[in-house]
Write an enzyme that holds these catalytic residues in place. Structure first.
Site, PDB file in Angstrom:
ATOM      1  N   GLY A 177       0.781  -1.242   0.000  1.00  0.00           N
ATOM      2  CA  GLY A 177       0.000   0.000   0.000  1.00  0.00           C
ATOM      3  C   GLY A 177       0.808   1.285   0.000  1.00  0.00           C
ATOM      4  N   ILE A 178       0.403   2.207   0.842  1.00  0.00           N
ATOM      5  CA  ILE A 178       0.987   3.552   0.880  1.00  0.00           C
ATOM      6  C   ILE A 178       2.485   3.473   1.221  1.00  0.00           C
ATOM      7  CG2 ILE A 178       0.970   5.748   2.159  1.00  0.00           C
ATOM      8  CD1 ILE A 178      -2.117   5.334   2.489  1.00  0.00           C
TER       9      ILE A 178
ATOM     10  N   GLY B   1       7.316  -5.543   7.838  1.00  0.00           N
ATOM     11  CA  GLY B   1       5.928  -5.954   7.996  1.00  0.00           C
ATOM     12  C   GLY B   1       5.945  -7.350   8.588  1.00  0.00           C
TER      13      GLY B   1
ATOM     14  N   ASN C  83       3.927   4.775   9.517  1.00  0.00           N
ATOM     15  CA  ASN C  83       2.896   4.479   8.519  1.00  0.00           C
ATOM     16  C   ASN C  83       2.092   3.227   8.840  1.00  0.00           C
ATOM     17  OD1 ASN C  83       1.870   4.157   5.522  1.00  0.00           O
ATOM     18  ND2 ASN C  83       2.999   2.272   5.971  1.00  0.00           N
TER      19      ASN C  83
ATOM     20  N   GLY D 154      -0.320   0.389   9.954  1.00  0.00           N
ATOM     21  CA  GLY D 154      -1.703   0.585  10.398  1.00  0.00           C
ATOM     22  C   GLY D 154      -2.596  -0.594  10.054  1.00  0.00           C
TER      23      GLY D 154
ATOM     24  N   TYR E  15     -10.917   2.382  14.929  1.00  0.00           N
ATOM     25  CA  TYR E  15      -9.903   2.933  14.011  1.00  0.00           C
ATOM     26  C   TYR E  15      -9.819   4.453  14.160  1.00  0.00           C
ATOM     27  CZ  TYR E  15      -7.637   3.961   9.482  1.00  0.00           C
ATOM     28  OH  TYR E  15      -6.791   4.410   8.495  1.00  0.00           O
TER      29      TYR E  15
ATOM     30  N   PRO F 134      -4.473  10.877   4.793  1.00  0.00           N
ATOM     31  CA  PRO F 134      -5.062  10.479   3.513  1.00  0.00           C
ATOM     32  C   PRO F 134      -6.569  10.273   3.634  1.00  0.00           C
ATOM     33  CG  PRO F 134      -3.240   9.001   4.165  1.00  0.00           C
ATOM     34  CD  PRO F 134      -3.630   9.803   5.368  1.00  0.00           C
TER      35      PRO F 134
HETATM   36  N1  LIG Z   1      -5.896   3.060   2.501  1.00  0.00           N
HETATM   37  C1  LIG Z   1      -6.567   4.094   2.967  1.00  0.00           C
HETATM   38  O1  LIG Z   1      -7.653   4.441   2.477  1.00  0.00           O
HETATM   39  C2  LIG Z   1      -6.005   4.893   4.112  1.00  0.00           C
HETATM   40  C3  LIG Z   1      -6.636   6.095   4.424  1.00  0.00           C
HETATM   41  C4  LIG Z   1      -6.162   6.858   5.469  1.00  0.00           C
HETATM   42  C5  LIG Z   1      -5.061   6.425   6.182  1.00  0.00           C
HETATM   43  N2  LIG Z   1      -4.464   5.244   5.870  1.00  0.00           N
HETATM   44  C6  LIG Z   1      -3.312   4.840   6.685  1.00  0.00           C
HETATM   45  O2  LIG Z   1      -2.195   4.592   5.856  1.00  0.00           O
HETATM   46  C7  LIG Z   1      -1.314   3.681   6.510  1.00  0.00           C
HETATM   47  C8  LIG Z   1      -0.935   2.570   5.540  1.00  0.00           C
HETATM   48  O3  LIG Z   1      -2.103   1.817   5.223  1.00  0.00           O
HETATM   49  P1  LIG Z   1      -2.371   1.192   3.784  1.00  0.00           P
HETATM   50  O4  LIG Z   1      -3.654   1.713   3.304  1.00  0.00           O
HETATM   51  O5  LIG Z   1      -1.163   1.303   2.943  1.00  0.00           O
HETATM   52  O6  LIG Z   1      -2.663  -0.329   4.207  1.00  0.00           O
HETATM   53  P2  LIG Z   1      -1.878  -1.674   3.915  1.00  0.00           P
HETATM   54  O7  LIG Z   1      -1.630  -1.830   2.463  1.00  0.00           O
HETATM   55  O8  LIG Z   1      -2.660  -2.725   4.617  1.00  0.00           O
HETATM   56  O9  LIG Z   1      -0.461  -1.453   4.623  1.00  0.00           O
HETATM   57  C9  LIG Z   1      -0.257  -1.618   6.001  1.00  0.00           C
HETATM   58  C10 LIG Z   1       1.205  -1.942   6.227  1.00  0.00           C
HETATM   59  O10 LIG Z   1       1.435  -2.080   7.643  1.00  0.00           O
HETATM   60  C11 LIG Z   1       1.933  -3.392   7.915  1.00  0.00           C
HETATM   61  N3  LIG Z   1       1.452  -3.810   9.235  1.00  0.00           N
HETATM   62  C12 LIG Z   1       0.179  -3.822   9.713  1.00  0.00           C
HETATM   63  N4  LIG Z   1       0.161  -4.208  10.991  1.00  0.00           N
HETATM   64  C13 LIG Z   1       1.444  -4.439  11.345  1.00  0.00           C
HETATM   65  C14 LIG Z   1       2.090  -4.848  12.543  1.00  0.00           C
HETATM   66  N5  LIG Z   1       1.408  -5.110  13.672  1.00  0.00           N
HETATM   67  N6  LIG Z   1       3.437  -4.959  12.550  1.00  0.00           N
HETATM   68  C15 LIG Z   1       4.160  -4.716  11.430  1.00  0.00           C
HETATM   69  N7  LIG Z   1       3.619  -4.324  10.271  1.00  0.00           N
HETATM   70  C16 LIG Z   1       2.273  -4.204  10.226  1.00  0.00           C
HETATM   71  C17 LIG Z   1       1.434  -4.252   6.768  1.00  0.00           C
HETATM   72  O11 LIG Z   1       2.220  -5.422   6.590  1.00  0.00           O
HETATM   73  P3  LIG Z   1       1.818  -6.836   7.255  1.00  0.00           P
HETATM   74  O12 LIG Z   1       0.343  -7.001   7.127  1.00  0.00           O
HETATM   75  O13 LIG Z   1       2.625  -7.836   6.508  1.00  0.00           O
HETATM   76  O14 LIG Z   1       2.236  -6.744   8.678  1.00  0.00           O
HETATM   77  C18 LIG Z   1       1.637  -3.270   5.610  1.00  0.00           C
HETATM   78  O15 LIG Z   1       2.990  -3.194   5.248  1.00  0.00           O
HETATM   79  C19 LIG Z   1      -2.075   3.171   7.741  1.00  0.00           C
HETATM   80  O16 LIG Z   1      -1.633   3.869   8.875  1.00  0.00           O
HETATM   81  C20 LIG Z   1      -3.512   3.524   7.429  1.00  0.00           C
HETATM   82  O17 LIG Z   1      -4.293   3.690   8.583  1.00  0.00           O
HETATM   83  C21 LIG Z   1      -4.901   4.471   4.842  1.00  0.00           C
END
Ligand SMILES: NC(=O)c1ccc[n+]([C@@H]2O[C@H](COP(=O)([O-])OP(=O)(O)OC[C@H]3O[C@@H](n4cnc5c(N)ncnc54)[C@H](OP(=O)(O)O)[C@@H]3O)[C@@H](O)[C@H]2O)c1
Length: 256
Positions: free
Chosen positions: A31-32, A51, A106, A108, A168, A198
């Site tokens: 993702g991000i 991760g 980052n 989440g 959340y 975001p």
């Molecule tokens: N997508 C949206 O619409 C959106 C909007 C606003 C804010 N955000 C924020 O942007 C950030 C990135 O989210 P994303 O949308 O890119 O989601 P994502 O693709 O699910 O990425 C999350 C990342 O965090 C890692 N992760 C999650 N829990 C973890 C843990 N306990 N320990 C280590 N690594 C962990 C995941 O890898 P593993 O699962 O392999 O651990 C992955 O690399 C987050 O903080 C999210 O809240 C996202």
């Protein structure tokens, strides 16, 4: 992906080089975070990501380093949801980067309302989404020398407070409050603090059928991870005396 012509900076305008900066991106495997790692490698920074899943980590490393001719992005497996995981992360920072210039918090996990889940599940989400941001900030600041930068990926959820997202939303509102107070804590130090919130971004955070994702991209109700990475690039390339404190990056047609 982006469409349209790629342009240079307008003549007479410059930006600061981030090549060689040592950067930790928490949760940069999908993702991000993955888009940010890819952008940083293209800009010549040295990056660490982590991760919990091996395949996603390996895919991210391959994608981020592709075309650079170097291994600018390195990564490992660690869990940000507990103290031992955070200790592993900073042992790797010391070993692989030998110091730190930039932390991008980052990592989440999504979560619904408090009518769903259990004490243990909320505990893990809060530890991952909020406590890891505090712990990584503490560890990063102990390593910062000279000018440094903290970037926090929060969420528009802190503003919008959507129905069925109370757990959340609480973590993201916590990040916003933490960042605002932290900015005052570091005002005598050469440390910049930036919050990026975001809106809806097309990542693994949202499970949906591919056709729905394509439709939302066409409607302008969801954006790409790269769109957030570009905001991070903007923040990092400003002169030392400019601090981008808070930015909200969302789809043109997202309803608030
Ligand atoms: N997508 C949206 O619409 C959106 C909007 C606003 C804010 N955000 C924020 O942007 C950030 C990135 O989210 P994303 O949308 O890119 O989601 P994502 O693709 O699910 O990425 C999350 C990342 O965090 C890692 N992760 C999650 N829990 C973890 C843990 N306990 N320990 C280590 N690594 C962990 C995941 O890898 P593993 O699962 O392999 O651990 C992955 O690399 C987050 O903080 C999210 O809240 C996202």
């Amino acid at each position: 992906m982006h469409t349209g012509t790629t342009l240079q900076m307008p003549q007479g305008f410059t930006y600061c080089d981030i090549a060689g900066k040592r950067v930790l991106v928490t949760g940069g495997t999908t993702g991000i975070g993955r888009s940010i790692a890819r952008m940083l490698a293209q800009a010549g920074a040295q990056v660490l990501i982590f991760g919990r899943h091996e395949k996603e980590l390996n895919d991210a490393l391959q994608q981020a380093n592709e075309g650079t001719g170097k291994e600018l992005v390195k990564g490992f497996i660690a869990d940000a949801g507990n103290a031992a995981g955070i200790a592993t992360v900073f042992a790797k920072v010391d070993q692989e980067l030998g110091g730190l210039d930039v932390l991008i918090n980052n990592v989440g996990l999504p979560f619904q309302g408090v009518d769903k889940g259990s004490y243990e599940e909320w505990d893990y989400v809060i530890k991952t989404n909020l406590l890891s941001y505090m712990a990584c900030t503490h560890e990063a600041m102990a390593r910062f020398k000279d000018r440094a930068q903290l970037i926090f990926i929060g969420s528009m959820s802190a503003e919008v407070k959507d129905k069925n997202s109370s757990v959340y939303t609480a973590t993201k509102a916590g990040i916003r409050a933490f960042v605002q107070a932290l900015r005052k804590e570091v005002e005598d130090k050469p440390v910049k603090v930036s919050l990026v919130e975001p809106g809806l971004v097309s990542t693994d955070l949202h499970e949906m059928p591919e056709e729905k994702r394509t439709q939302m991209l066409e409607e302008g109700t969801i954006i790409h991870g790269e769109d957030i990475a570009l905001m991070v690039w903007f923040i990092l390339t400003q002169p030392w005396y400019v601090n981008t404190m808070m930015s909200q990056v969302l789809p043109l047609n997202q309803k608030l």
